[in-house]
Design a protein around this motif. Structure first.
Motif, PDB file in Angstrom:
ATOM      1  N   GLY A 138       7.585   1.072  -8.842  1.00 31.32           N
ATOM      2  CA  GLY A 138       6.436   0.857  -9.720  1.00 31.32           C
ATOM      3  C   GLY A 138       6.521  -0.171 -10.633  1.00 31.32           C
ATOM      4  N   THR A 159       0.806  -1.261   0.075  1.00 33.03           N
ATOM      5  CA  THR A 159      -0.022   0.000   0.153  1.00 33.03           C
ATOM      6  C   THR A 159       0.944   1.369  -0.117  1.00 33.03           C
ATOM      7  N   ASP A 165       1.607   6.115  -7.175  1.00 36.13           N
ATOM      8  CA  ASP A 165       0.624   7.098  -7.825  1.00 36.13           C
ATOM      9  C   ASP A 165       0.347   8.375  -7.653  1.00 36.13           C
ATOM     10  N   ASN A 207       2.428   1.567  -3.547  1.00 37.85           N
ATOM     11  CA  ASN A 207       1.287   1.886  -4.533  1.00 37.85           C
ATOM     12  C   ASN A 207       1.019   3.643  -4.399  1.00 37.85           C
TER      13      ASN A 207
END
Length: 915
Positions: A781, A529, A536, A532
């Motif tokens: 990523g 998490t 993002d 990400n």
């Protein structure tokens, strides 16, 4: 002795003849476990060594020295002659503007001077090498090819910059004055390090001779040992200070020294650490679970012949002989296991390194490993033999213990009615202690909640039944007096493994394995998490502008400020400054200024550069937000930007401020001349925190005392690693800059304007960068679905551990459940006990595993974030935490359904007679 050996051989032959099929199946099972573990080890090795092998294959130099003066062979010889150099290679560089693309873009070229060399040999991974005699064939770095959309066979049209054009980047030069070249890409190359991206086009010797070179590049291979690096960099610093600077090229250092191999390794370190850790966890999970399952299967296999071992023991065959016979019988299965195990490394050789490290594999394709294949075969054979031997010994001890546990006198007292517990005997339910009639208050249909009868048997005092010291008594003694259904408390007691007379394995709390699985799942989810969220949300790695205009002149910035589509624009200057350090490498704090020639400047002689270590060069930025005049909004119908982030994601935590530029994680931006904000890497590198002071060399020969007021990151414009920079006020930059700053404009569009459309429109006039993700973040990523796959494996481990815990607990509780049935428990009440046991086990595992997993995930993310150069605050997997408690209860009920069904159909008489 000869008779013992003969007996062992006879038993081994009989065991193999009767049970060869089961042994073969066990060998295949264990071979598959070893194959998965060694196959993962093969993948770990290929992933962990990909970057190092690419460095060796592409012969990346230790130092790359670039001079922006005109090509000077004499200077190249002086650079190559500094102390500590073992080998060198000198070449030339040029820059061209891409003509067959709509946007304004530039590519760097590096010339192949021909002849053999041992430095800088890019590996061709697609296409072919160029013909050295052809003036229009080139090799292109695969990263640049992916960015610009070129492939093998494509033609790149470049208009070369002259020396005058190149040094006029900051003031503008219009159309390049060099020749136009049509270059055909014959192959894509792969090189370790980041410097190849600055000059991604490698031209043939035939073309290199004709280039109007704008830079001289000298690549150095140093002698082994850290002393060589220190001596070479110190000598290059002195050489650079002795060179005169072109007045028109003040933004360029006289000598720019970079470390290609070190820089590339640091950028990939965090991603490599995550991948290797994930693979190791996967291998450990598979290995432990597989060995546990195989050991259980072997134990059950040998337990079926426990009676035979008991007879062999009575005939005088020792334990070693009995176990040895069964180990010999398992040797063909061990050979099968070793053969199956070799499939792991052989098949894993077809797998490329995981994630972004696949782009660093110097030799794509199949890569087997002979040593690991042989190790897999040996591990399969040895593991099978060891498991066969140990489980045979365990199974052989059991019948002897049971036979010794029943004294002859007690068994003779009640013929045909062996005691329900080891060493004890009790009458049948419904009869008195003398066996002549019903006992007081104990009927065949007695209910477990009907007062005196059950209490007397389970833990109360009775004159007719002797109180047994047994697993059932220990388990139930503390729950009889509690409120609520008795089966509820019994199920909870079973989950906590309260029985003191159980086997060692049964006394271990069943929640341990499940809690370990949930802990690993929560830790992996926390890391995934956090990764990400970082990938993002560009704000978290310092990208809070929609686009960057390279080499922005004041006229360009003024035009951007007038554009109605612009919400904010800032001028970002980048240069290099020198932080003075002590002998231990820590930043040197300045004393109070003695001779102030400006804010924060103590002037020459206050400390004296000769009194301290030379210092460390750090990329330094200065941010100047530009006020925008009042302007009308764009016309209706303009395409608005899209933002896929949720409201929770948009609350990014770090202070991005109203202006574009840096993202501050801790503290504030520098607003005064003597203040500075540091990147996380810089703060860690020099041991600095908010409130500390550091001394920075000025360009007048003195030093400036700066106070750290913030920690944050910003756009990477100077080629440094993410977070390895500092931010100062504009007037301080003029005092500490070593070169004339390069200037860029950071632009944020208004919400009604789509950034991609806006960038495409500006790209026809200016050189635009829409926000290339830093290498460290891009590598994280690039792992794709690997974190999710690891979470799936860990979730499966937790479920398997829970199922094993429930099954083991219920299997060891069968005798106790049978006793409860004889005492009057109905089938429904008995079936509820495994359900309660499973629910309590999973609930306690969640209570233990969630906080521990969050703690471990936070520590792991701190390590990853520190290596990446971003904020260390983790993201909490809220959705998983919310769904986990009801999900584990439901899974627990499903896992307990088969044991509960068996408990409801339990025949206590048959079970207790076997005991």
């Amino acid at each position: 002795m000869r008779g013992v050996l003969g007996a062992v051989r006879m038993i081994a032959r009989d065991e193999l003849r009767r049970r060869w099929l089961a042994l073969t199946a066990l060998g295949v099972l264990l071979g598959l476990v070893v194959a998965m573990v060694t196959g993962t080890a093969t993948l770990i090795r290929r992933t962990a060594t990909a970057h190092d092998r690419l460095e060796r294959a592409s012969a990346v130099p230790d130092l790359q020295v670039t001079s922006y003066l005109r090509h000077d062979p004499g200077l190249a010889d002086r650079v190559a002659g500094v102390p500590g150099v073992a080998d060198s290679w000198t070449t030339v560089g040029a820059v061209g503007r891409i003509e067959n693309r709509a946007s304004v873009s530039y590519l760097g070229l590096i010339g192949d001077t021909g002849g053999p060399r041992e430095l800088y040999k890019p590996v061709v991974v697609e296409g072919r090498a160029y013909d050295p005699r052809s003036p229009d064939e080139v090799l292109l770095d695969e990263r640049a090819a992916a960015w610009w959309g070129f492939g093998v066979g494509d033609t790149i049209t470049l208009r070369l910059l002259t020396q005058s054009d190149y040094i006029s980047f900051d003031t503008g030069f219009g159309t390049p004055g060099g020749p136009t070249l049509n270059l055909v890409v014959t192959g894509l190359t792969r090189t370790a390090g980041e410097n190849a991206q600055q000059m991604p086009v490698m031209v043939t010797p035939a073309l290199a001779e004709k280039l109007d070179a704008v830079t001289t590049v000298v690549m150095l291979r140093l002698e082994p040992g850290p002393e060589a690096m220190g001596a070479a960099t110190a000598a290059l610093r002195r050489l650079g200070q002795s060179l005169s600077t072109d007045p028109l090229a003040r933004e360029f250092p006289t000598l720019q020294v970079s470390r290609p191999a070190t820089d590339g390794d640091a950028r990939i370190a965090a991603t490599q650490r995550v991948l290797i850790t994930g693979l190791i966890v996967f291998a450990a999970v598979v290995g432990v679970a597989g060995l546990a399952a195989s050991g259980q299967a072997f134990y059950r296999h040998h337990a079926l012949g426990a009676g035979t071992q008991h007879i062999e023991a009575m005939l005088g065959l020792p334990t070693l002989g009995r176990a040895g016979a069964r180990t010999i019988a398992a040797l063909p299965a061990a050979v099968v296991a070793g053969t199956v195990a070799t499939a792991g490394p052989l098949l894993a050789g077809r797998l490329e390194p995981l994630g972004p490290l696949a782009g660093m594999e110097p030799h794509p394709g199949y890569a087997g490993h002979t040593a690991l294949t042989c190790l897999a075969a040996a591990a399969g054979i040895i593991a099978t033999a060891l498991l066969a031997a140990t489980t045979a010994v365990r199974a052989g001890h059991r019948p002897a213990r049971l036979s010794r546990a029943r004294p002859a006198g007690r068994a003779a007292r009640f013929p045909g009615r062996a005691g329900l517990f080891p060493g004890q005997s009790v009458p049948f339910p419904g009869r008195s202690s003398a066996g002549t009639g019903p006992g007081p208050g104990v009927g065949v249909g007695a209910s477990p909640g009907s007062g005196r009868p059950v209490g007397a048997v389970l833990g109360g005092r009775s004159s007719s039944i002797r109180r047994p010291i047994s697993p059932a008594t220990h388990t139930t003694r503390g729950v009889v007096g509690r409120r609520g259904p008795l089966w509820l408390w019994l199920g909870a007691s079973f989950a906590l493994a309260r029985g003191q007379d159980r086997p060692v394995a049964a006394r271990r709390p069943p929640i341990t394995g499940t809690a370990i699985g949930i802990t690993a799942l929560i830790a992996a989810a926390t890391i995934a998490t956090s990764m990400n969220r970082l990938v993002d949300d560009p704000h978290r790695y310092g990208r809070n502008a929609d686009l960057e205009v390279t080499d922005a002149r004041p006229k360009i910035i003024a035009q951007l400020a007038e554009d109605p589509r612009v919400a904010a624009v800032s001028m970002l200057d980048v240069s290099t400054a020198t932080i003075e350090i002590d002998d231990q490498g820590h930043a040197l704090p300045s004393p109070e200024p003695e001779v102030a020639s400006g804010p924060g400047d103590a002037g020459p002689g206050a400390i004296g550069r000769g009194d301290v270590a030379p210092g460390e060069d750090v990329t330094v930025y200065a941010l100047s937000p530009k006020p925008l005049p009042a302007k009308p909004r764009p016309a209706a119908g303009t395409v608005a930007r899209t933002d896929s982030r949720t409201a929770a994601d948009q609350d990014v935590g770090p202070d991005v401020g109203p202006d574009v530029g840096w993202t501050i994680f801790e503290g504030a931006r520098p607003t005064r001349t003597n203040q500075v904000a540091l990147g996380p890497r810089t703060a860690s590198r020099f041991g600095l925190g908010i409130g500390d002071h550091l001394s920075v060399a000025t360009n007048t020969g003195g030093h400036a005392q700066l106070q750290v007021v913030g920690i944050g990151v910003g756009p990477v414009l100077g080629g440094e690693r993410l977070g390895e920079s500092m931010l100062v006020a504009p007037d301080m930059l003029t005092r500490i800059q070593r070169t004339q700053p390069m200037r860029s404009a950071l632009v944020r569009a208004i919400p009604e304007t789509d950034p991609a459309t806006f960038a495409a429109a500006l790209g026809t006039e200016y050189e635009i960068d829409t926000g290339r993700v830093p290498g460290e973040v891009a590598n994280l990523g690039g792992m794709g679905r690997l974190p999710a796959m690891l979470q799936t494996v860990l979730a499966a481990l937790a479920v398997a551990a829970a199922g094993h815990a429930v099954g083991t607990t219920c299997r060891h509780a069968q005798r106790e459940l049978a006793i409860l049935r004889t005492l009057g428990f109905t089938p429904t009440q008995t079936a509820r006990i495994p359900l309660v046991t499973s629910c309590v086990t999973t609930a306690l595992a969640v209570a233990v595993g969630v906080p521990l997993g969050l703690l471990l995930g936070r520590l792991a993310w701190w390590e990853i974030a520190t290596a990446t150069g971003v904020a260390t605050s983790p993201a909490i997997p809220v959705s998983l935490l919310a769904a986990l408690p009801p999900a584990v209860i439901l899974i627990g009920l499903v896992l307990a359904a088969p044991p509960a069904s068996r408990a409801g159909r339990l025949l206590p008489g048959a079970l207790l007679r076997r005991e």
